[in-house]
Design a protein around this motif. Structure first.
Motif, PDB file in Angstrom:
ATOM      1  N   ASN A 145      17.729 -38.371 -31.739  1.00  0.00           N
ATOM      2  CA  ASN A 145      16.924 -39.573 -31.574  1.00  0.00           C
ATOM      3  C   ASN A 145      16.781 -39.917 -30.100  1.00  0.00           C
ATOM      4  OD1 ASN A 145      15.462 -41.855 -32.164  1.00  0.00           O
ATOM      5  ND2 ASN A 145      16.891 -42.578 -33.724  1.00  0.00           N
ATOM      6  N   SER A 146      15.543 -40.191 -29.699  1.00  0.00           N
ATOM      7  CA  SER A 146      15.269 -40.537 -28.316  1.00  0.00           C
ATOM      8  C   SER A 146      13.929 -41.262 -28.257  1.00  0.00           C
ATOM      9  CB  SER A 146      15.211 -39.275 -27.452  1.00  0.00           C
ATOM     10  OG  SER A 146      14.054 -38.510 -27.811  1.00  0.00           O
ATOM     11  N   PRO A 147      13.648 -42.027 -27.229  1.00  0.00           N
ATOM     12  CA  PRO A 147      14.533 -42.295 -26.090  1.00  0.00           C
ATOM     13  C   PRO A 147      15.552 -43.399 -26.358  1.00  0.00           C
ATOM     14  CG  PRO A 147      12.411 -43.327 -25.734  1.00  0.00           C
ATOM     15  CD  PRO A 147      12.286 -42.559 -27.010  1.00  0.00           C
ATOM     16  N   GLY A 148      15.502 -44.018 -27.569  1.00  0.00           N
ATOM     17  CA  GLY A 148      16.538 -44.955 -27.969  1.00  0.00           C
ATOM     18  C   GLY A 148      17.652 -44.253 -28.724  1.00  0.00           C
ATOM     19  N   HIS A 149      18.723 -44.968 -28.991  1.00  0.00           N
ATOM     20  CA  HIS A 149      19.865 -44.425 -29.738  1.00  0.00           C
ATOM     21  C   HIS A 149      20.447 -43.171 -29.078  1.00  0.00           C
ATOM     22  CE1 HIS A 149      19.352 -47.263 -32.990  1.00  0.00           C
ATOM     23  NE2 HIS A 149      18.114 -46.874 -33.193  1.00  0.00           N
ATOM     24  N   ILE A 168      24.370 -39.902 -23.775  1.00  0.00           N
ATOM     25  CA  ILE A 168      24.316 -40.293 -22.357  1.00  0.00           C
ATOM     26  C   ILE A 168      25.292 -41.412 -22.006  1.00  0.00           C
ATOM     27  CG2 ILE A 168      21.928 -39.532 -22.135  1.00  0.00           C
ATOM     28  CD1 ILE A 168      21.077 -42.494 -22.221  1.00  0.00           C
ATOM     29  N   ALA A 169      26.253 -41.681 -22.870  1.00  0.00           N
ATOM     30  CA  ALA A 169      27.242 -42.728 -22.563  1.00  0.00           C
ATOM     31  C   ALA A 169      27.958 -42.441 -21.247  1.00  0.00           C
ATOM     32  CB  ALA A 169      28.248 -42.854 -23.703  1.00  0.00           C
ATOM     33  N   GLU A 170      28.135 -41.153 -20.937  1.00  0.00           N
ATOM     34  CA  GLU A 170      28.814 -40.757 -19.692  1.00  0.00           C
ATOM     35  C   GLU A 170      27.812 -40.336 -18.621  1.00  0.00           C
ATOM     36  OE1 GLU A 170      32.025 -41.220 -19.409  1.00  0.00           O
ATOM     37  OE2 GLU A 170      32.087 -41.891 -21.511  1.00  0.00           O
ATOM     38  N   GLY A 180      20.612 -55.094 -13.203  1.00  0.00           N
ATOM     39  CA  GLY A 180      21.353 -53.927 -12.727  1.00  0.00           C
ATOM     40  C   GLY A 180      22.308 -53.353 -13.751  1.00  0.00           C
ATOM     41  N   LYS A 181      22.132 -53.753 -15.003  1.00  0.00           N
ATOM     42  CA  LYS A 181      23.038 -53.298 -16.060  1.00  0.00           C
ATOM     43  C   LYS A 181      22.452 -52.086 -16.772  1.00  0.00           C
ATOM     44  CE  LYS A 181      25.417 -54.811 -20.270  1.00  0.00           C
ATOM     45  NZ  LYS A 181      25.582 -55.911 -21.238  1.00  0.00           N
ATOM     46  N   PRO A 182      23.148 -50.946 -16.733  1.00  0.00           N
ATOM     47  CA  PRO A 182      22.665 -49.759 -17.459  1.00  0.00           C
ATOM     48  C   PRO A 182      22.763 -49.969 -18.970  1.00  0.00           C
ATOM     49  CG  PRO A 182      24.283 -49.176 -15.777  1.00  0.00           C
ATOM     50  CD  PRO A 182      24.363 -50.660 -15.956  1.00  0.00           C
ATOM     51  N   GLN A 183      21.864 -49.335 -19.705  1.00  0.00           N
ATOM     52  CA  GLN A 183      21.821 -49.421 -21.164  1.00  0.00           C
ATOM     53  C   GLN A 183      22.181 -48.053 -21.753  1.00  0.00           C
ATOM     54  OE1 GLN A 183      20.976 -52.529 -22.602  1.00  0.00           O
ATOM     55  NE2 GLN A 183      21.170 -53.113 -20.440  1.00  0.00           N
ATOM     56  N   PRO A 184      23.410 -47.871 -22.202  1.00  0.00           N
ATOM     57  CA  PRO A 184      23.852 -46.548 -22.655  1.00  0.00           C
ATOM     58  C   PRO A 184      23.056 -45.970 -23.814  1.00  0.00           C
ATOM     59  CG  PRO A 184      25.717 -48.022 -22.328  1.00  0.00           C
ATOM     60  CD  PRO A 184      24.487 -48.867 -22.242  1.00  0.00           C
ATOM     61  N   SER A 185      22.363 -46.832 -24.571  1.00  0.00           N
ATOM     62  CA  SER A 185      21.621 -46.311 -25.720  1.00  0.00           C
ATOM     63  C   SER A 185      20.188 -45.931 -25.378  1.00  0.00           C
ATOM     64  CB  SER A 185      21.600 -47.347 -26.852  1.00  0.00           C
ATOM     65  OG  SER A 185      20.852 -48.482 -26.469  1.00  0.00           O
ATOM     66  N   ARG A 186      19.724 -46.259 -24.154  1.00  0.00           N
ATOM     67  CA  ARG A 186      18.322 -46.051 -23.819  1.00  0.00           C
ATOM     68  C   ARG A 186      18.160 -45.062 -22.672  1.00  0.00           C
ATOM     69  NH1 ARG A 186      18.359 -51.997 -24.251  1.00  0.00           N
ATOM     70  NH2 ARG A 186      17.550 -52.529 -26.309  1.00  0.00           N
ATOM     71  N   LEU A 187      17.412 -44.034 -22.924  1.00  0.00           N
ATOM     72  CA  LEU A 187      17.062 -43.064 -21.895  1.00  0.00           C
ATOM     73  C   LEU A 187      15.949 -43.639 -21.030  1.00  0.00           C
ATOM     74  CD1 LEU A 187      17.943 -40.054 -21.346  1.00  0.00           C
ATOM     75  CD2 LEU A 187      15.894 -39.380 -22.611  1.00  0.00           C
ATOM     76  N   TYR A 214      13.442 -48.347 -29.743  1.00  0.00           N
ATOM     77  CA  TYR A 214      13.743 -48.177 -28.317  1.00  0.00           C
ATOM     78  C   TYR A 214      14.088 -49.508 -27.663  1.00  0.00           C
ATOM     79  CZ  TYR A 214      13.157 -46.515 -23.472  1.00  0.00           C
ATOM     80  OH  TYR A 214      13.351 -46.179 -22.149  1.00  0.00           O
ATOM     81  N   MET A 215      13.364 -50.553 -28.043  1.00  0.00           N
ATOM     82  CA  MET A 215      13.599 -51.867 -27.440  1.00  0.00           C
ATOM     83  C   MET A 215      14.327 -52.808 -28.403  1.00  0.00           C
ATOM     84  SD  MET A 215      12.851 -52.403 -24.292  1.00  0.00           S
ATOM     85  CE  MET A 215      13.137 -50.780 -23.567  1.00  0.00           C
TER      86      MET A 215
END
Length: 611
Positions: A227-231, A236-238, A249-256, A290-291
């Motif tokens: 599943n992409s670009p969401g979930h 990509i958690a790391e 400035g907060k990264p979203q680990p579930s969103r590419l 995605y959103m």
């Protein structure tokens, strides 16, 4: 046996059998009864033309399944046929009447199955196996059967959590038995290119190769999904460098971040790695939610990207569609057709999704199924009404049957025609990972699986009442080779558990079978139960390898206290029913859980304790 799962019914008398169409799933829509009957017996052979490779492959699988079903060893031979034989033929010239997956079945002194393709002949053998499940005598008759829809499927999210390969193998066998032909698997394959993404829940490439081979043998196409670009958090958690970052400035680990070339390169490298083990000519990229819980306004650079590429009237949604289309082009270049979920098609885009993309419709949103069809896309019905969610919503099969649901009935709209509808599928989701065990899911799926098989192949309600259809479904039972995963290999009682490598002192556990076919382990000295609950929690499930197995207050409803005992050389292995990680003993004598490919599971010698 889990409640709701039944063995095939006993054979009916000859009079009763002749009085009605034999019970199969899907039902035989064109059955014409004739005088007499067919008798399967010791002398039965499977007869094929000597040079017919496709028919011989079908015959070999049928012979194997007859043996698995307790029918003995049935030889595959060249003609001529005699009384009691099963005759198989693949005749490409019959394509007009039998189409791609249809078959003709004639039952009399012999049982004769003809398909225009290998798949058609194969489905005819599945029907014959169901007829023989009721007994060795089959009433004489004739039918020509063709599926109403090309895609008859099941979707399984083996995402985040791990579902045992034994469970998936059972599913493939039952699917083929019921003439279902497509299995969507959203899952993680252990990556060699991106080892930082190998959090638990994955499958090894060898496990997938075996599953795909089983699917090929049983004419079930297994389509992978990342599943992409969401979930994307399992991947990509790391990798914060690939994550979408908001205005705070907060990264979203579930969103590419769809604006980054590196993100597209990362995703397509995963596609390439999956191509090493999956053979389907399709790729599912999800593209849903995605959103979810946010909106594009928090990511202004996405709108800037879209306007720079598509002009001043472009919307942030265009950047999303742009990513979908780039994946489409990449998949097409690799000989694969792209599939996506429908909810990303909000109508807020100016850039259209590339033609040739199959849209799987599950959610009632602004862009309706009729509009998707009008725009020229094929559409599959993956309705939310067909969902089974662990610890949550379950499809109401009775209601669907009584409404005569068919694949034209989408969420929010029913289409009048079926020309652009590829088919339909039920979907299994692990939203609450510990909400149900695999065995409970299998029991709950028994009738929904047979309902979707009926609704996608033929008449959606062949019986006057749901109770009659349920009886039909119970009569056909499970596929040959289906394994009963509810069996506990030891009797209830107290046992001395001894690690065969001597890394920890022996411990006594009272073993008690649970209603869904696992076992609880209770310490007689403390009254507490073995459980795994520590470490990182995902979908309410402790999925961190190396986390401790501890003693906790016993609770009959706590699925994390259920364990699968499996025979192994020298003893038994213990695997948690939910995490699917095995008990391992460290060199310090601590009891922890690990995937079997990371640490060798402990083998336990069980000695009954005297009462």
């Amino acid at each position: 046996m889990v409640a709701g799962l039944a063995t095939p019914s006993a054979a009916r008398t000859g009079t009763e059998a002749a009085a009605q169409t034999p019970r199969t799933v899907p039902a035989l829509g064109g059955w014409q009864a004739e005088r007499g009957s067919y008798e399967f017996g010791r002398g039965t052979r499977i007869v094929v033309d000597q040079g017919e490779g496709a028919a011989r492959r079908v015959a070999a699988t049928l012979a194997e399944d007859l043996k698995a079903d307790g029918k003995g060893t049935v030889p595959v031979v060249a003609g001529p046929a005699r009384e009691g034989d099963i005759v198989l033929a693949v005749v490409p010239g019959r394509q007009k009447s039998l189409k791609k997956e249809g078959y003709e079945l004639r039952v009399g002194e012999q049982a004769s199955i003809t398909g225009a393709t290998e798949a058609g002949a194969f489905y005819g053998t599945r029907t014959l196996l169901q007829l023989l499940a009721a007994g060795d005598t089959v009433p004489a008759g004739h039918t020509v059967e063709n599926p109403a829809y090309a895609e008859r499927g099941v979707g399984v999210c083996a995402c985040y959590i791990h579902i045992s390969t034994e469970w998936l193998e059972n599913l493939v066998r039952d699917m083929s038995y019921l003439h279902l032909n497509q299995l969507l698997l959203e899952l993680k394959v252990k990556s060699e290119r991106h080892p930082e993404a190998n959090t638990w829940g994955y499958y090894t490439k060898d496990e997938i190769r075996r599953l795909v081979a089983l699917g090929e043998k049983y004419h079930v196409t297994i389509i992978p999904e990342i599943n992409s670009p969401g979930h994307m958090d399992p991947w990509i958690a790391e990798r914060p460098d690939l994550q979408l970052t908001d205005t705070d400035g907060k990264p979203q680990p579930s969103r590419l971040d769809v604006t980054k070339p590196e993100a597209f390169d990362y995703y397509t490298s995963l596609m390439d790695e999956y191509a090493q083990v999956f053979k389907a000519k399709a790729w599912h990229m999800g593209a849903d939610e995605y959103m979810l819980g946010s909106d594009f306004a928090k990511y202004p650079h996405v709108a800037e990207y879209a306007k720079a590429k598509y002009g001043p009237d472009a919307t942030p949604q265009d950047a999303f569609i742009d990513f979908v289309n780039r994946v489409h082009a990449y998949a097409e270049q690799k000989g694969k057709q792209l599939r996506i979920w429908n909810d990303g098609l909000t109508g807020d885009n100016t850039v259209p999704v590339e033609k040739g993309t199959v849209v799987e419709h599950w959610l009632n949103v602004k862009t309706k199924p009729s509009e998707i069809v009008r725009q020229g896309y094929e559409i599959m019905n993956a309705s939310y009404a067909l969902y089974l969610i662990r610890g949550g919503f379950h499809s109401d099969t009775r209601k669907l049957y009584e409404e005569k649901w068919d694949p034209r009935s989408f969420e929010g709209e029913k289409l009048t025609g079926a020309e652009s509808i590829t088919g339909a599928k039920i979907s299994f989701w692990p939203d609450n990972g510990k909400g149900e065990t695999e065995n409970e899911v299998a029991a709950g799926a028994y009738l929904p699986l047979r309902h979707i098989a009926q609704a996608t192949w033929g008449e959606p309600a062949p019986d006057a009442t749901y109770e009659e259809f349920a009886a039909r479904a119970q009569a056909v039972g499970h596929a040959p080779g289906w394994r009963d995963l509810t069996r506990v290999p030891v009797q209830d009682g107290s046992y001395r558990f001894e690690d065969t490598k001597g890394r920890m002192d022996p411990v006594t556990w009272r073993v008690e079978r649970t209603g869904d076919g696992y076992a609880t382990l209770t310490s007689p000295s403390t009254g507490l139960c073995a459980e795994t609950r520590s470490g990182k929690i995902t979908l309410n499930t402790p999925l961190e390898p190396g986390s401790a197995i501890t003693q906790e207050s016993c609770s009959a409803s706590n699925t994390l206290q259920r364990w699968q005992l499996t025979k192994a050389a020298g003893g038994y292995r213990l695997t948690n029913a939910i995490t699917r990680m095995a008990a391992h003993v460290t060199s310090e004598g601590k009891l922890v859980q690990y995937p079997a490919d990371q640490q060798t599971p402990a083998v336990w010698r069980l000695t009954p304790e005297r009462s």
